[in-house]
Design an enzyme around this catalytic site. Structure first.
Site, short mmCIF file in Angstrom:
data_model
loop_
_atom_site.label_atom_id
_atom_site.label_comp_id
_atom_site.label_asym_id
_atom_site.label_seq_id
_atom_site.Cartn_x
_atom_site.Cartn_y
_atom_site.Cartn_z
N CYS A 58 -11.45 -1.65 -6.33
CA CYS A 58 -11.43 -0.23 -5.98
C CYS A 58 -11.62 -0.02 -4.49
O CYS A 58 -10.83 0.65 -3.82
CB CYS A 58 -12.52 0.49 -6.79
SG CYS A 58 -12.78 2.18 -6.28
N CYS A 63 -8.33 1.96 -5.42
CA CYS A 63 -8.47 3.42 -5.32
C CYS A 63 -8.65 3.94 -3.88
O CYS A 63 -8.02 4.90 -3.48
CB CYS A 63 -9.69 3.90 -6.11
SG CYS A 63 -10.17 2.90 -7.50
N LYS A 66 -5.76 3.25 -1.37
CA LYS A 66 -4.62 4.00 -1.93
C LYS A 66 -4.78 5.49 -1.65
O LYS A 66 -3.86 6.15 -1.18
CB LYS A 66 -4.57 3.71 -3.43
CG LYS A 66 -3.51 4.39 -4.24
CD LYS A 66 -3.84 5.77 -4.71
CE LYS A 66 -4.98 5.93 -5.66
NZ LYS A 66 -4.76 5.45 -6.99
N TYR A 199 1.53 3.26 -12.64
CA TYR A 199 1.01 4.21 -11.66
C TYR A 199 0.86 3.59 -10.28
O TYR A 199 1.10 4.26 -9.26
CB TYR A 199 -0.28 4.87 -12.17
CG TYR A 199 -1.55 4.09 -11.94
CD1 TYR A 199 -2.34 4.31 -10.82
CD2 TYR A 199 -2.00 3.14 -12.86
CE1 TYR A 199 -3.51 3.60 -10.61
CE2 TYR A 199 -3.16 2.44 -12.66
CZ TYR A 199 -3.92 2.67 -11.53
OH TYR A 199 -5.08 1.97 -11.32
N GLU A 203 2.67 5.25 -7.07
CA GLU A 203 1.83 5.78 -5.99
C GLU A 203 2.20 5.14 -4.65
O GLU A 203 2.30 5.83 -3.63
CB GLU A 203 0.35 5.52 -6.29
CG GLU A 203 -0.16 6.38 -7.42
CD GLU A 203 -1.63 6.15 -7.74
OE1 GLU A 203 -2.24 7.04 -8.35
OE2 GLU A 203 -2.18 5.09 -7.39
N HIS A 464 -9.02 33.54 -8.49
CA HIS A 464 -7.72 33.87 -7.94
C HIS A 464 -7.77 33.85 -6.42
O HIS A 464 -8.76 34.33 -5.87
CB HIS A 464 -7.31 35.26 -8.43
CG HIS A 464 -5.89 35.60 -8.12
ND1 HIS A 464 -4.82 34.90 -8.63
CD2 HIS A 464 -5.36 36.57 -7.33
CE1 HIS A 464 -3.69 35.43 -8.18
NE2 HIS A 464 -4.00 36.43 -7.38
N GLU A 469 -6.69 28.13 -12.00
CA GLU A 469 -6.75 29.32 -12.86
C GLU A 469 -5.55 29.38 -13.82
O GLU A 469 -5.59 30.10 -14.82
CB GLU A 469 -6.81 30.61 -12.04
CG GLU A 469 -5.49 30.96 -11.37
CD GLU A 469 -5.47 32.35 -10.72
OE1 GLU A 469 -6.06 33.29 -11.28
OE2 GLU A 469 -4.85 32.48 -9.63
P1 FAD Z 1 -13.11 -5.31 -9.87
O1 FAD Z 1 -13.41 -4.08 -9.12
O2 FAD Z 1 -11.73 -5.84 -9.74
O3 FAD Z 1 -14.16 -6.40 -9.39
C1 FAD Z 1 -14.12 -7.72 -9.82
C2 FAD Z 1 -14.69 -8.61 -8.71
O4 FAD Z 1 -14.97 -9.90 -9.25
C3 FAD Z 1 -13.70 -8.85 -7.57
O5 FAD Z 1 -14.35 -8.73 -6.34
C4 FAD Z 1 -13.23 -10.28 -7.82
O6 FAD Z 1 -12.82 -10.92 -6.63
C5 FAD Z 1 -14.51 -10.90 -8.36
N1 FAD Z 1 -14.29 -12.11 -9.15
C6 FAD Z 1 -13.29 -12.40 -10.01
N2 FAD Z 1 -13.50 -13.59 -10.61
C7 FAD Z 1 -14.66 -14.06 -10.12
C8 FAD Z 1 -15.41 -15.24 -10.35
N3 FAD Z 1 -15.03 -16.14 -11.24
N4 FAD Z 1 -16.55 -15.43 -9.65
C9 FAD Z 1 -16.98 -14.51 -8.74
N5 FAD Z 1 -16.31 -13.36 -8.49
C10 FAD Z 1 -15.17 -13.14 -9.18
N6 FAD Z 1 -8.99 3.23 -10.62
C11 FAD Z 1 -9.35 4.54 -10.61
O7 FAD Z 1 -10.27 4.94 -11.34
N7 FAD Z 1 -8.72 5.44 -9.79
C12 FAD Z 1 -7.73 5.06 -8.95
O8 FAD Z 1 -7.17 5.90 -8.23
C13 FAD Z 1 -7.35 3.69 -8.93
N8 FAD Z 1 -6.39 3.27 -8.09
C14 FAD Z 1 -6.08 1.94 -8.05
C15 FAD Z 1 -5.10 1.53 -7.16
C16 FAD Z 1 -4.75 0.20 -7.10
C17 FAD Z 1 -3.70 -0.24 -6.10
C18 FAD Z 1 -5.40 -0.75 -7.95
C19 FAD Z 1 -5.03 -2.21 -7.88
C20 FAD Z 1 -6.37 -0.34 -8.83
C21 FAD Z 1 -6.72 1.00 -8.90
N9 FAD Z 1 -7.69 1.47 -9.79
C22 FAD Z 1 -8.02 2.79 -9.80
C23 FAD Z 1 -8.33 0.55 -10.77
C24 FAD Z 1 -9.72 0.13 -10.32
O9 FAD Z 1 -9.67 -0.42 -9.03
C25 FAD Z 1 -10.28 -0.88 -11.32
O10 FAD Z 1 -10.25 -0.29 -12.59
C26 FAD Z 1 -11.72 -1.26 -11.01
O11 FAD Z 1 -11.86 -1.78 -9.72
C27 FAD Z 1 -12.21 -2.29 -12.04
O12 FAD Z 1 -13.52 -2.67 -11.77
P2 FAD Z 1 -14.08 -4.05 -12.29
O13 FAD Z 1 -15.54 -4.01 -12.01
O14 FAD Z 1 -13.64 -4.30 -13.67
O15 FAD Z 1 -13.38 -5.17 -11.41
#
Ligand code: FAD
Length: 491
Positions: A58, A63, A66, A199, A203, A464, A469
């Site tokens: 994110c 997010c 973006k 999406y 976007e 308004h 609205e």
């Molecule tokens: P993540 O935030 O992905 O975090 C996982 C972390 O774990 C990462 O840092 C990764 O490197 C680390 N990791 C992975 N494997 C290991 C390991 N084995 N050991 C140690 N670390 C590890 N969501 C919204 O709500 N609104 C939006 O507008 C939106 N826009 C988005 C736009 C884009 C381009 C993208 C790609 C995603 C967007 N999302 C949006 C989705 C949102 O970013 C994700 O849903 C959210 O970040 C998921 O959180 P998470 O904690 O599951 O994983």
């Protein structure tokens, strides 16, 4: 059967693998209940070598960058509109990609820094290492310098999220970028082909066009699968009006580099074709990072199709191992979903709270760039679940006041409310295309949680002149066949 670590003390109460939205939320909450917590976060560089700091998708490649690029694109539109409101603005107005990237990356770095300070203040240990299971209570953290650290914990949370998936065709990994690379791209992307119409693809194509680059979207079958079809058609029409091109029913077969430095993309479909682009961005979905954890060492089971963890109340098949966020099978891949699930889980594990995560009626918005916000069921889902005879669909086109002076296109400003037909007409879904759709829909999402009915909407006096609205004024049903186009702004 998972191997059992000899009974005794563990290094930590909670070990979180993944310092993104869900992992950090759970870690901070658990530490506020006095638990000893360690967070492992490690970013494997993208195929293009892009990498980033703590905070997950994110903050670094999702997010936040973006939304900032979406905002940059909207500002470009506003600058041109400002002239019609009396502002003297030099012509031509120019835009600099490198300055935008620098500003976006500076913001991200400040968030990375604040996150690390927060972890330190909360006495949460942060390990910049890649976690791999040794057994159900033990994880080996592999650091960048090759060193390893063995860490044990009573509970383990998997919050590793996902990464962009690369389709299989020659030249893909070699020449294409993904959203992991776009927000830090050192030079302007130029004429861009986006492969994929989820999406993220839409976007990116939307803001690139708004920033002045040619953008084409290649779509295998349909745009925005799973979203309301009427709304999706309008999103596509609006993007086309803004100059985004669509190649529908096509799949890429090869990308190669031309002597002039351009990328030649060949595609197949009803008609085969090819085109030259400066940048090719693949956005065909995301792959959960579950397998990389060596889950079988802990006895963890993974869904054979999605490759994600199946959980009950965020608990995996191994009782002391939990999972939240994008790595959960069948759950929305959204930041607030990961955060809420992480926080509630910590409350249940360490503070005696009973509250479960509710994955229903989660609102979302597509910043496309005329935004599409929605909550609840699509019309298709409502028909499937209740049959056409049992639902009512109210709809309206509307004209945002601020569109009049610059004579902006109001053709695609549209909303829909889906209710049960039977009194009191419980609202099942709300859909809105227009400026600030995310801001508009958020409040209605709370209302739906509180049991919103169509009568409540009718009884609500609007503010308004706003666009929100319009939901309090809608009264034409699809069934009636009446024209949903407004005659004036104030009737
Ligand atoms: P993540 O935030 O992905 O975090 C996982 C972390 O774990 C990462 O840092 C990764 O490197 C680390 N990791 C992975 N494997 C290991 C390991 N084995 N050991 C140690 N670390 C590890 N969501 C919204 O709500 N609104 C939006 O507008 C939106 N826009 C988005 C736009 C884009 C381009 C993208 C790609 C995603 C967007 N999302 C949006 C989705 C949102 O970013 C994700 O849903 C959210 O970040 C998921 O959180 P998470 O904690 O599951 O994983």
């Amino acid at each position: 059967m998972a191997p059992i670590v000899p009974s005794g003390q563990y290094d930590f109460d909670l070990l979180v693998i993944g310092g993104g939205s869900g992992g950090l939320a759970c870690a901070k909450e658990a530490s506020s209940f006095g638990k000893q917590v360690v967070v492992l976060d490690f970013v494997i560089p993208s195929e293009k070598g892009t990498t980033w700091g703590i905070g997950g998708t994110c903050v670094n490649v999702g997010c936040i960058p973006k939304k900032l690029m979406h905002q940059a694109s909207l500002l470009g539109e506003s600058i041109h509109e400002a002239r019609s409101y009396g502002w003297n603005i030099p012509d031509p107005v120019t835009f600099n990609w490198e300055s935008l990237v620098e500003a976006v990356q500076n913001h991200i770095k400040s968030v990375n820094w604040v996150t690390r300070v927060q972890l330190r203040d909360k006495k949460i240990e942060y390990v910049n290492g890649h976690g791999v299971f040794e057994d159900a209570h033990t994880v080996i953290a592999k650091m960048k310098n090759g060193k390893e650290r063995r860490i044990t914990a009573k509970d383990i949370l998997i919050a590793v999220g996902g990464r962009p998936r690369y389709p299989e065709f020659p030249g893909c990994k070699e020449y294409c970028i993904t959203s992991d690379d776009l927000f830090s791209l050192p030079t302007a992307p130029g004429n861009t082909l986006v492969i994929g119409a989820g999406y993220i693809g839409l976007e990116c194509a939307g803001f690139l066009k708004g920033l002045g680059y040619e953008a084409t979207v290649m779509v295998r079958s349909m745009l925005l699968r799973g979203f309301d079809r009427d709304m999706v058609n309008l999103v596509q029409a609006e993007m086309e009006d803004k100059g985004v091109k669509f190649l529908i029913g096509k799949i890429p077969s090869r990308v190669s580099k031309q002597p002039n430095g351009k990328l030649l993309v060949e595609w197949e479909g009803d008609e085969n074709g090819q085109g030259e682009f400066d940048t090719v961005l693949v956005a065909v979905g995301r792959k959960a990072l579950s397998e990389e954890l060596n889950p079988s060492a802990a006895g963890l089971e993974i869904h054979p199709e999605s490759g994600k963890f199946i959980t009950v109340a965020e608990q995996t098949n191994i009782p002391n191992i939990y999972a939240v966020g994008d790595v959960l099978h069948g759950r929305p891949e959204l930041t607030p979903v990961a955060i809420q699930a992480g926080k509630l889980l910590a409350g249940r594990l360490y503070n005696g709270v009973q509250e479960q995560m509710d994955y229903d009626n989660v609102a979302t918005t597509i910043f496309s760039p005329l935004e599409y916000g929605c909550v609840g069921l699509t019309e298709e889902e409502a028909i499937n679940r209740y049959t056409e005879d049992r639902i009512e669909v109210y709809h309206a086109y509307y004209k945002p006041t601020e569109f009049f002076i610059p004579q902006k296109n109001v053709k695609h400003c549209y909303l829909k409310v889906i209710t049960l037909l039977e009194a009191p007409q419980k609202v099942l879904g709300m859909h809105f295309i227009g400026p600030q759709a995310g801001e508009v829909i958020q409040g209605y999402a709370a209302a739906i949680k509180a049991g919103l009915t169509f009568q409540h909407l009718k009884d609500t006096v609007g503010i308004h002149p706003t666009i929100s609205e319009e939901f309090t004024r809608v009264g034409i049903t699809k069934r009636s066949g009446d024209d949903p186009t407004p005659q004036s702004c104030c009737s």
